[in-house]
Motif scaffolding. Structure first.
Motif, PDB file in Angstrom:
ATOM      1  N   CYS A 489       0.855  -1.197   0.000  1.00 60.55           N
ATOM      2  CA  CYS A 489       0.000   0.000   0.000  1.00 60.55           C
ATOM      3  C   CYS A 489       0.884   1.237   0.000  1.00 60.55           C
ATOM      4  O   CYS A 489       1.826   1.328   0.804  1.00 60.55           O
ATOM      5  CB  CYS A 489      -0.917  -0.004   1.223  1.00 60.55           C
ATOM      6  SG  CYS A 489      -2.069   1.401   1.270  1.00 60.55           S
ATOM      7  N   ARG A 490       0.583   2.147  -0.875  1.00 55.87           N
ATOM      8  CA  ARG A 490       1.450   3.300  -1.086  1.00 55.87           C
ATOM      9  C   ARG A 490       1.710   4.098   0.189  1.00 55.87           C
ATOM     10  O   ARG A 490       2.803   4.594   0.415  1.00 55.87           O
ATOM     11  CB  ARG A 490       0.817   4.197  -2.155  1.00 55.87           C
ATOM     12  CG  ARG A 490       1.805   5.144  -2.804  1.00 55.87           C
ATOM     13  CD  ARG A 490       1.171   5.817  -3.988  1.00 55.87           C
ATOM     14  NE  ARG A 490       1.455   7.223  -3.973  1.00 55.87           N
ATOM     15  CZ  ARG A 490       0.758   8.141  -3.359  1.00 55.87           C
ATOM     16  NH1 ARG A 490      -0.326   7.803  -2.710  1.00 55.87           N
ATOM     17  NH2 ARG A 490       1.112   9.412  -3.384  1.00 55.87           N
ATOM     18  N   ASN A 491       0.753   4.239   1.043  1.00 56.07           N
ATOM     19  CA  ASN A 491       0.902   5.074   2.231  1.00 56.07           C
ATOM     20  C   ASN A 491       1.108   4.269   3.516  1.00 56.07           C
ATOM     21  O   ASN A 491       1.388   4.850   4.563  1.00 56.07           O
ATOM     22  CB  ASN A 491      -0.330   5.967   2.412  1.00 56.07           C
ATOM     23  CG  ASN A 491      -0.517   6.935   1.256  1.00 56.07           C
ATOM     24  OD1 ASN A 491       0.464   7.499   0.758  1.00 56.07           O
ATOM     25  ND2 ASN A 491      -1.745   7.125   0.808  1.00 56.07           N
ATOM     26  N   GLU A 492       0.945   2.949   3.432  1.00 52.74           N
ATOM     27  CA  GLU A 492       1.007   2.141   4.649  1.00 52.74           C
ATOM     28  C   GLU A 492       2.102   1.090   4.623  1.00 52.74           C
ATOM     29  O   GLU A 492       2.456   0.535   5.661  1.00 52.74           O
ATOM     30  CB  GLU A 492      -0.350   1.458   4.889  1.00 52.74           C
ATOM     31  CG  GLU A 492      -1.496   2.459   5.034  1.00 52.74           C
ATOM     32  CD  GLU A 492      -2.832   1.758   5.166  1.00 52.74           C
ATOM     33  OE1 GLU A 492      -2.834   0.524   5.401  1.00 52.74           O
ATOM     34  OE2 GLU A 492      -3.872   2.418   5.040  1.00 52.74           O
ATOM     35  N   GLY A 493       2.622   0.755   3.467  1.00 51.43           N
ATOM     36  CA  GLY A 493       3.668  -0.251   3.378  1.00 51.43           C
ATOM     37  C   GLY A 493       3.117  -1.622   3.014  1.00 51.43           C
ATOM     38  O   GLY A 493       2.015  -1.748   2.475  1.00 51.43           O
TER      39      GLY A 493
END
Length: 552
Positions: A489-493
């Motif tokens: 996930c781009r913002n969560e890893g």
């Protein structure tokens, strides 16, 4: 056939040309080489007071061919002389001129039409019937000799094939060595043999999904031959994957009528592996590997976008200053992360952290090592049983083949014969596979360390193999460590990955170990090795105490 009559003045030198031919490269260095033919023809010209204008040669040209470069050049040269007197064409022997009667007559006529006369120190050409008869007889004998030599060569090669020896050129990765009483036999030619072996076995086990990946692997090996552009083509990879000789088997090419059989040489891979490769190649078509998949983006195609489950791709972006920046991104239209870049250093750094988090405790690795030793001992004990089963299987196959052969002897139906022959061929193939397995079952398997240490080292620290920065090894890590592609996930890893079975088992071992408490009081007793402790008989008087509650 009309020939030009020649009247020479004994005091005037007649113009002449020399024609020499050899039918193979080997003859260039033997008694009928070009130089020896030329020398004899010059000696003949000197004796006849001929002036040699030019020498024309044909190298490695069959005697039955009519269109020859040297012959064509000679005819053009004679015509260009535009001489009033005919030009003498000197040949060493009639067999060097042509070894086919039709070719001999055609070339003889062509020389006459161009304004030349054929002469030789070995035979006197003439226009009378007796001379023509002798000439035609010699040409026929020469043709017979050529055909007989070809038949003998085929028979000798077929005999070698029937005995399991390869009589043709050695394939890439193998070479010929002389063996006492056996002639020339194929052996491994290192380092190409090991490279080809790795390519074939990698394709068989799925390490390489397509022929393009095999070609790229071969291209990455400096020792492997390349094209003039420095590449390895898919056709080359196909030849490597489909070459039967690499499996230790032999089958005669078209025209030799030699069925599949065990070769006298050692194969680079097993016949079973070769059949697996052929099955994969004849299966459903796969998407070809990307041509631009390189070491710059090892995670491309192996990590999914968490929003749409589509594999991430990657590219370079150039800033206004001209500096290049590496990014991963999702190109699935409609995805929330469509074309939103992810820094390469960020995602690859988190992936390294993911691998480090998968590293099991040393106690779990010790347990796995002991378990593998027990399995190794069990498999060693089963070797005799497997050998006996394979021997019984071979006996059964022989009986089936004998029954089918008996059926063939009493059958007159062509359709039935074709069907039975096909069944026999399949049984023979099964017999070859069983024979190969039996030979391997009798061979020593090596030590435990040689067989398992590399795998255990990978399970103990997968990040170490990833840190090699070799693309093929990094792909192996991703295929062996995860049962599914990890999602990012781009913002969560990274999401929680689905690890492969070995890592799951090691984690469960770690979890069990953390829940087992010591039996004596508050002070922990001397701890046994993890594998030994896990095999200790469980207590029947009191259940294990959960960690965190001991002593309360």
């Amino acid at each position: 056939m009309s020939l030009i009559s020649l009247e020479m003045d004994s005091g005037e030198a007649t113009k002449a040309v020399i024609y020499a031919r050899v039918s193979s490269v080997a003859q260039l260095h033997k008694g009928h080489g070009l130089e020896s033919q030329t020398t004899r023809c010059r000696e003949f010209a000197k004796h006849k007071n001929y002036e040699v204008l030019e020498v024309f040669k044909d190298k490695a040209v069959s005697g039955g061919m009519i269109d020859r470069p040297g012959m064509t050049a000679m005819l053009d040269y004679i015509r260009a002389q535009n001489s009033k007197s005919p030009i003498i064409v000197i040949i060493d022997d009639i067999s060097r001129f042509a070894r086919d009667l039709e070719a001999h007559l055609t070339l003889r006529r062509a020389i006459s039409d161009a304004g030349g006369i054929l002469e030789s120190p070995s035979i006197e050409f003439g226009e009378d019937s007796d001379s023509i008869l002798v000439e035609n007889l010699l040409a026929s004998v020469s043709q017979h000799q050529r055909q007989k030599n070809a038949e003998q060569m085929i028979n000798r090669k077929r005999g070698r094939l029937l005995n399991g020896y390869w009589p043709f050129a050695a394939p890439m990765g193998m070479k010929f060595e002389s063996a006492s009483g056996r002639g020339k036999i194929l052996v491994r030619d290192e380092p190409l043999a090991s490279i080809i072996q790795e390519a074939i076995e990698g394709y068989a086990c799925g390490r390489f999904q397509t022929q393009a990946e095999v070609a790229r692997f071969l291209q990455g090996k400096p020792e492997f031959p390349k094209t003039r552009y420095g590449t390895v083509t898919n056709e080359t990879a196909n030849r490597v994957l489909t070459r039967l000789l690499y499996s230790g088997m032999i089958q005669g090419p078209e025209g030799y009528d030699v069925s599949l059989r065990q070769g006298q040489h050692e194969g680079l891979v097993s016949y079973e592996t070769f059949l697996e490769v052929q099955d994969r190649m004849s299966g459903k078509a796969r998407i070809p590997a990307r041509a631009n998949l390189d070491e710059a983006f090892p995670l491309r195609g192996f990590v999914d976008c968490a929003c749409c489950d589509n594999p991430l791709t990657a590219n370079f972006s150039k800033s206004k200053t001209g500096k290049r920046h590496a990014y991963y991104m999702c190109f699935k239209k409609g995805c929330d992360s469509y074309r939103k870049s992810i820094r390469r250093d960020e995602i690859e750094g988190e992936f390294v952290g993911l691998l480090e988090g998968m590293q099991p405790a040393q106690e779990a690795v010790t347990f796995a090592r002991g378990m593998f030793r027990d399995i190794w001992a069990m498999l060693s004990a089963q070797t005799k049983e497997i050998t006996g089963h394979l021997k019984r299987q071979l006996t059964t196959l022989d009986k089936k083949i004998e029954k089918l052969l008996d059926v063939i002897e009493g059958s007159d139906s062509r359709t039935g014969l074709a069907t039975i022959s096909g069944r026999i061929a399949k049984l023979e193939q099964q017999k070859l596979v069983a024979t190969e397995k039996l030979e391997k079952a009798d061979q020593p398997k090596g030590s435990f360390g040689e067989s398992f240490e590399l795998a255990l080292n990978f399970l103990e620290n997968p990040q170490k193999l990833w840190a090699s920065n070799r693309l093929e090894l990094q792909h192996i890590v991703m295929k062996l460590a995860f049962s599914e592609r990890p999602a990012y996930c781009r913002n969560e890893g990274f999401r929680t990955p689905q690890m492969s079975l070995p890592f799951k088992v090691l984690q469960e071992i770690c979890a069990c170990e953390s829940q087992v408490a010591d039996r004596e009081g508050f002070e922990p007793s001397r701890r046994l090795p993890a594998y030994t402790r896990s095999r200790r008989a469980p207590s029947t008087t009191r259940p294990p105490v959960q960690s965190g509650k001991r002593g309360l």
